[in-house]
Design a protein around this motif. Structure first.
Motif, PDB file in Angstrom:
ATOM      1  N   GLN A   1      -7.290  -6.152  -4.177  1.00 29.84           N
ATOM      2  CA  GLN A   1      -8.427  -5.760  -4.996  1.00 29.84           C
ATOM      3  C   GLN A   1      -8.868  -6.968  -5.817  1.00 29.84           C
ATOM      4  O   GLN A   1      -8.019  -7.670  -6.390  1.00 29.84           O
ATOM      5  CB  GLN A   1      -8.064  -4.592  -5.910  1.00 29.84           C
ATOM      6  CG  GLN A   1      -7.825  -3.293  -5.141  1.00 29.84           C
ATOM      7  CD  GLN A   1      -7.599  -2.106  -6.049  1.00 29.84           C
ATOM      8  OE1 GLN A   1      -6.822  -2.193  -6.991  1.00 29.84           O
ATOM      9  NE2 GLN A   1      -8.249  -1.003  -5.773  1.00 29.84           N
TER      10      GLN A   1
ATOM     11  N   ALA B   1      -2.852   5.124   2.405  1.00 31.37           N
ATOM     12  CA  ALA B   1      -3.929   4.308   1.841  1.00 31.37           C
ATOM     13  C   ALA B   1      -4.845   3.805   2.950  1.00 31.37           C
ATOM     14  O   ALA B   1      -4.392   3.443   4.036  1.00 31.37           O
ATOM     15  CB  ALA B   1      -3.345   3.136   1.069  1.00 31.37           C
ATOM     16  N   GLN B   2      -6.147   3.796   2.680  1.00 26.34           N
ATOM     17  CA  GLN B   2      -7.113   3.274   3.637  1.00 26.34           C
ATOM     18  C   GLN B   2      -7.215   1.764   3.462  1.00 26.34           C
ATOM     19  O   GLN B   2      -7.584   1.290   2.395  1.00 26.34           O
ATOM     20  CB  GLN B   2      -8.478   3.934   3.445  1.00 26.34           C
ATOM     21  CG  GLN B   2      -8.468   5.427   3.744  1.00 26.34           C
ATOM     22  CD  GLN B   2      -9.853   6.037   3.652  1.00 26.34           C
ATOM     23  OE1 GLN B   2     -10.782   5.435   3.117  1.00 26.34           O
ATOM     24  NE2 GLN B   2     -10.003   7.238   4.172  1.00 26.34           N
ATOM     25  N   LEU B   3      -6.901   1.034   4.511  1.00 31.38           N
ATOM     26  CA  LEU B   3      -6.848  -0.417   4.436  1.00 31.38           C
ATOM     27  C   LEU B   3      -7.914  -1.037   5.314  1.00 31.38           C
ATOM     28  O   LEU B   3      -8.253  -0.511   6.382  1.00 31.38           O
ATOM     29  CB  LEU B   3      -5.469  -0.914   4.880  1.00 31.38           C
ATOM     30  CG  LEU B   3      -4.254  -0.376   4.115  1.00 31.38           C
ATOM     31  CD1 LEU B   3      -2.973  -0.933   4.717  1.00 31.38           C
ATOM     32  CD2 LEU B   3      -4.344  -0.726   2.643  1.00 31.38           C
TER      33      LEU B   3
ATOM     34  N   PRO C   1       0.827  -1.217   0.000  1.00 35.20           N
ATOM     35  CA  PRO C   1       0.000   0.000   0.000  1.00 35.20           C
ATOM     36  C   PRO C   1       0.854   1.255   0.000  1.00 35.20           C
ATOM     37  O   PRO C   1       1.935   1.284   0.588  1.00 35.20           O
ATOM     38  CB  PRO C   1      -0.799  -0.121   1.302  1.00 35.20           C
ATOM     39  CG  PRO C   1       0.039  -0.992   2.190  1.00 35.20           C
ATOM     40  CD  PRO C   1       0.758  -1.945   1.273  1.00 35.20           C
ATOM     41  N   HIS C   2       0.370   2.280  -0.699  1.00 37.13           N
ATOM     42  CA  HIS C   2       1.072   3.555  -0.698  1.00 37.13           C
ATOM     43  C   HIS C   2       0.791   4.280   0.612  1.00 37.13           C
ATOM     44  O   HIS C   2      -0.208   4.009   1.288  1.00 37.13           O
ATOM     45  CB  HIS C   2       0.644   4.406  -1.891  1.00 37.13           C
ATOM     46  CG  HIS C   2      -0.835   4.702  -1.930  1.00 37.13           C
ATOM     47  ND1 HIS C   2      -1.433   5.651  -1.128  1.00 37.13           N
ATOM     48  CD2 HIS C   2      -1.838   4.154  -2.664  1.00 37.13           C
ATOM     49  CE1 HIS C   2      -2.724   5.693  -1.370  1.00 37.13           C
ATOM     50  NE2 HIS C   2      -3.008   4.794  -2.297  1.00 37.13           N
TER      51      HIS C   2
ATOM     52  N   ASP D   1      -6.498  -6.324   5.114  1.00 38.45           N
ATOM     53  CA  ASP D   1      -5.286  -5.816   4.472  1.00 38.45           C
ATOM     54  C   ASP D   1      -4.229  -5.450   5.511  1.00 38.45           C
ATOM     55  O   ASP D   1      -3.039  -5.691   5.315  1.00 38.45           O
ATOM     56  CB  ASP D   1      -5.620  -4.597   3.616  1.00 38.45           C
ATOM     57  CG  ASP D   1      -6.403  -4.966   2.361  1.00 38.45           C
ATOM     58  OD1 ASP D   1      -6.358  -6.144   1.970  1.00 38.45           O
ATOM     59  OD2 ASP D   1      -7.042  -4.078   1.775  1.00 38.45           O
ATOM     60  N   GLN D   2      -4.662  -4.860   6.609  1.00 44.17           N
ATOM     61  CA  GLN D   2      -3.711  -4.509   7.658  1.00 44.17           C
ATOM     62  C   GLN D   2      -3.050  -5.756   8.226  1.00 44.17           C
ATOM     63  O   GLN D   2      -1.847  -5.770   8.500  1.00 44.17           O
ATOM     64  CB  GLN D   2      -4.419  -3.727   8.766  1.00 44.17           C
ATOM     65  CG  GLN D   2      -4.887  -2.344   8.347  1.00 44.17           C
ATOM     66  CD  GLN D   2      -5.626  -1.625   9.457  1.00 44.17           C
ATOM     67  OE1 GLN D   2      -5.514  -1.978  10.623  1.00 44.17           O
ATOM     68  NE2 GLN D   2      -6.395  -0.614   9.101  1.00 44.17           N
TER      69      GLN D   2
ATOM     70  N   ARG E   1      -2.428  -4.585   0.193  1.00 44.36           N
ATOM     71  CA  ARG E   1      -3.737  -4.123  -0.254  1.00 44.36           C
ATOM     72  C   ARG E   1      -4.242  -5.070  -1.331  1.00 44.36           C
ATOM     73  O   ARG E   1      -3.527  -5.365  -2.285  1.00 44.36           O
ATOM     74  CB  ARG E   1      -3.629  -2.699  -0.799  1.00 44.36           C
ATOM     75  CG  ARG E   1      -4.966  -2.074  -1.209  1.00 44.36           C
ATOM     76  CD  ARG E   1      -4.773  -0.591  -1.438  1.00 44.36           C
ATOM     77  NE  ARG E   1      -6.030   0.043  -1.822  1.00 44.36           N
ATOM     78  CZ  ARG E   1      -6.276   0.563  -3.016  1.00 44.36           C
ATOM     79  NH1 ARG E   1      -5.330   0.518  -3.950  1.00 44.36           N
ATOM     80  NH2 ARG E   1      -7.419   1.129  -3.297  1.00 44.36           N
TER      81      ARG E   1
END
Length: 206
Positions: free
Chosen positions: A76, A62-64, A58-59, A68-69, A74
């Protein structure tokens, strides 16, 4: 990304992940693609539906999701009915990511008039739509041909505030056109540069 999809992602062996690609075919840094078809229940979807997943670092900012955390990546996921013989997971993921620009243009179009019609009468709305589409085209070509830097990727709201609504005049003198604009306007140089580029464009053939 539902719980069954999360379980399928966790169950994927490392060897089935392949490097993701950029639009020009080069490798996308810190990103991988895999196919989940056959590992999740696609009942209710058309025959031949495939499910593809991409994971990447993730950049910053970024909302994870919690998933994902936990994974540190991340994810998709998207569905497609493109046959296996017509495209690898890598190719399909690049194509899908490129389609996001189409959705961006639709969103910009809605803020340029096609998101709300002014009348209950069809002919009025038809005229409104044609004018809105013309405005969308003009903004698109303005960004491509006349602007650079931040404004070349600006959305209609920003362009309206910085360039389109500025108080200015075009005058003629000495067989030349002149742009008269306030010396205190923060984006006067960008607007002047756009006019110079416009004047330098070749005239269309008659």
């Amino acid at each position: 990304v539902t719980e069954p999809v999360r379980r399928a992602i966790r169950a994927l062996p490392e060897q089935v992940w392949h490097p993701a690609l950029n639009q020009d075919g080069t490798l996308r840094e810190s990103a991988e693609v895999a196919e989940l078809t056959g590992m999740t229940d696609l009942a209710g979807y058309p025959a031949g539906t495939r499910i593809i997943v991409r994971r990447e670092r993730p950049h910053p900012g970024a909302q994870l999701s919690l998933f994902d955390q936990d994974e540190g990546l991340r994810h998709q996921v998207f569905l497609t009915d493109t046959p296996i013989t017509s495209g690898s997971a890598q190719f399909l993921e690049v194509r899908h990511r490129g389609h996001a620009t189409v959705e961006d243009h639709i969103r910009c179009g809605k803020t340029t008039g096609i998101g709300r019609f002014p009348s209950r009468r069809f002919p009025v709305n038809a005229a409104w739509l044609e004018l809105s589409l013309a405005a969308i085209d003009l903004l698109a070509w303005t960004r491509v041909l006349l602007l650079d830097g931040e404004l070349a990727a600006a959305e209609p709201k920003k362009l309206r505030y910085r360039l389109l609504h500025v108080a200015a005049r075009i005058t003629r003198g000495g067989r030349r056109l002149h742009l008269r604009i306030s010396a205190t306007w923060p984006w006067r140089h960008e607007l002047a540069a756009a006019f110079h580029r416009l004047a330098a464009l070749p005239r269309p053939a008659s």
